[in-house]
Design an enzyme around this catalytic site. Structure first.
Site, PDB file in Angstrom:
ATOM      1  N   ASN A  10      -0.339   7.651   7.491  1.00  0.00           N
ATOM      2  CA  ASN A  10      -0.022   6.260   7.840  1.00  0.00           C
ATOM      3  C   ASN A  10       1.454   6.047   7.514  1.00  0.00           C
ATOM      4  O   ASN A  10       1.813   5.921   6.341  1.00  0.00           O
ATOM      5  CB  ASN A  10      -0.931   5.331   7.020  1.00  0.00           C
ATOM      6  CG  ASN A  10      -0.552   3.868   7.148  1.00  0.00           C
ATOM      7  OD1 ASN A  10       0.232   3.492   8.027  1.00  0.00           O
ATOM      8  ND2 ASN A  10      -1.110   3.029   6.285  1.00  0.00           N
ATOM      9  N   LYS A  12       3.241   3.542   8.096  1.00  0.00           N
ATOM     10  CA  LYS A  12       3.590   2.146   7.784  1.00  0.00           C
ATOM     11  C   LYS A  12       4.870   1.753   8.539  1.00  0.00           C
ATOM     12  O   LYS A  12       5.057   2.195   9.664  1.00  0.00           O
ATOM     13  CB  LYS A  12       3.713   1.960   6.263  1.00  0.00           C
ATOM     14  CG  LYS A  12       2.473   2.470   5.530  1.00  0.00           C
ATOM     15  CD  LYS A  12       2.409   2.049   4.095  1.00  0.00           C
ATOM     16  CE  LYS A  12       1.114   2.597   3.483  1.00  0.00           C
ATOM     17  NZ  LYS A  12       0.878   2.124   2.133  1.00  0.00           N
ATOM     18  N   HIS A  93      -6.206  -2.755   6.872  1.00  0.00           N
ATOM     19  CA  HIS A  93      -5.442  -2.225   5.732  1.00  0.00           C
ATOM     20  C   HIS A  93      -5.101  -3.374   4.784  1.00  0.00           C
ATOM     21  O   HIS A  93      -4.802  -4.486   5.223  1.00  0.00           O
ATOM     22  CB  HIS A  93      -4.170  -1.535   6.227  1.00  0.00           C
ATOM     23  CG  HIS A  93      -3.489  -0.735   5.164  1.00  0.00           C
ATOM     24  ND1 HIS A  93      -2.751  -1.320   4.155  1.00  0.00           N
ATOM     25  CD2 HIS A  93      -3.472   0.597   4.923  1.00  0.00           C
ATOM     26  CE1 HIS A  93      -2.307  -0.375   3.350  1.00  0.00           C
ATOM     27  NE2 HIS A  93      -2.720   0.808   3.792  1.00  0.00           N
ATOM     28  N   GLU A  95      -2.533  -4.049   3.195  1.00  0.00           N
ATOM     29  CA  GLU A  95      -1.205  -4.653   3.407  1.00  0.00           C
ATOM     30  C   GLU A  95      -1.251  -5.693   4.523  1.00  0.00           C
ATOM     31  O   GLU A  95      -0.456  -6.636   4.534  1.00  0.00           O
ATOM     32  CB  GLU A  95      -0.163  -3.551   3.678  1.00  0.00           C
ATOM     33  CG  GLU A  95       0.204  -2.847   2.380  1.00  0.00           C
ATOM     34  CD  GLU A  95       0.677  -1.414   2.533  1.00  0.00           C
ATOM     35  OE1 GLU A  95       1.048  -1.007   3.651  1.00  0.00           O
ATOM     36  OE2 GLU A  95       0.667  -0.698   1.513  1.00  0.00           O
ATOM     37  N   GLU A 164      -9.512   2.493  -0.051  1.00  0.00           N
ATOM     38  CA  GLU A 164      -8.174   2.490  -0.650  1.00  0.00           C
ATOM     39  C   GLU A 164      -8.071   1.376  -1.687  1.00  0.00           C
ATOM     40  O   GLU A 164      -7.764   0.234  -1.339  1.00  0.00           O
ATOM     41  CB  GLU A 164      -7.109   2.236   0.424  1.00  0.00           C
ATOM     42  CG  GLU A 164      -7.112   3.239   1.554  1.00  0.00           C
ATOM     43  CD  GLU A 164      -5.774   3.248   2.285  1.00  0.00           C
ATOM     44  OE1 GLU A 164      -5.168   4.317   2.353  1.00  0.00           O
ATOM     45  OE2 GLU A 164      -5.323   2.188   2.756  1.00  0.00           O
ATOM     46  N   GLY A 170       0.565   3.359  -3.148  1.00  0.00           N
ATOM     47  CA  GLY A 170       2.008   3.400  -3.366  1.00  0.00           C
ATOM     48  C   GLY A 170       2.418   3.308  -4.831  1.00  0.00           C
ATOM     49  O   GLY A 170       3.591   3.076  -5.128  1.00  0.00           O
ATOM     50  N   SER A 210      -2.085   6.923  -3.168  1.00  0.00           N
ATOM     51  CA  SER A 210      -1.335   7.912  -3.950  1.00  0.00           C
ATOM     52  C   SER A 210      -1.890   9.329  -3.847  1.00  0.00           C
ATOM     53  O   SER A 210      -1.885  10.071  -4.840  1.00  0.00           O
ATOM     54  CB  SER A 210      -1.228   7.463  -5.411  1.00  0.00           C
ATOM     55  OG  SER A 210      -0.496   6.250  -5.492  1.00  0.00           O
TER      56      SER A 210
END
Ligand code: PGA
Length: 253
Positions: A10, A12, A93, A95, A164, A170, A210
């Protein structure tokens, strides 16, 4: 790993055309590891270009709009993604859920639209640090998935789940393989409940947060882990294929 592992990058909001060489390198390496299914979700602007550059890996996108078309300035429909060469889309996701206020209902509508356009779906789920600390992570993730997943009769073929935990994305702080195995086990039960034994047991459940070459083997080796959704470490062919290689090694036993 009983299923063919699925390793998805991904990107991003990273990548300009200068990154196409990285996509080509990933594709060449993936051709040497056919036991692993490798895929890449670049930003919208690169979907078509990556699709044209690669032969082996799947290309997808990171979001789509629920409508087929219309007056939605700045949005992209699932049919447009398919036209650009995308075969799958990542939906829900964290985010997007956090930064864009996406609800389970909206994610559900997007998933329906994606399936109608012939795309496969990677449905993301995962709890925040606060929810985990309160001991309610499993219930939170089950509720999220139940509300986000549309009915379908070919889930085994067209659906993957990406678990996730938000606190692991991250941060360099991946979940432990015990926590992952426990959550994936609960997700598997839910999938069988929603889609039946035959389809529900075929859906690959990816872990994300991660994942790096040096922890991939342990995470991918946990029970019910069918692959990984990789952010930061998918930006170079070296680190991304390090993860794919760990999956290939496990596959070979
Ligand atoms: P990360 O991101 O690998 O950089 O933690 C994973 C994701 O958000 O898909």
């Amino acid at each position: 790993m009983p299923q063919r592992p699925y390793i998805v990058g991904n990107w991003k909001m990273h990548g300009t055309r200068a990154m196409l060489s990285e996509a080509r390198a990933i594709d060449r390496a993936a051709q040497r590891h056919m036991k692993v299914e490798v895929a890449l979700a670049p930003p919208y602007t690169l979907v078509h270009a990556v699709h044209r550059e690669v032969e082996q890996i799947g290309v997808g996108a990171q979001d789509c709009h629920p409508a087929e078309g219309g007056a939605h300035t700045g949005d992209i429909s699932a049919a447009m993604l398919a036209d650009a060469g995308a075969k799958f889309v990542i939906l829900g996701h964290s985010e997007r859920r956090v930064d864009h206020g996406e609800s389970n209902e909206l994610v559900h509508a997007k998933a329906k639209a994606a399936l109608d356009a012939g795309l496969r779906v990677i449905m993301c789920c995962g709890e925040s640090d606060k929810v985990r600390t309160s001991g309610k992570a499993e219930k939170f993730v089950m509720d999220q998935l139940r509300a986000s997943l549309p009915a379908m009769d070919d889930a085994g073929e067209r659906l993957s789940i990406a678990y996730e935990p938000i606190w692991a994305i991250g941060t360099g702080k991946a979940a432990t393989s015990e926590d992952v195995a426990q959550m994936h086990g609960a997700i598997r039960k839910l999938l069988i409940d929603m889609f039946g034994e035959e389809q529900g047991s075929e859906v690959r459940i990816l872990y994300g947060g991660s994942v790096k070459p040096d922890n991939a083997r342990e995470l991918l080796g946990a029970a019910e882990v069918g692959g990984a959704l990789v952010g930061g470490a998918s930006l170079t062919a070296d680190s991304f294929m390090g993860i794919a290689l760990a999956a290939a090694d496990l596959q070979e036993g």
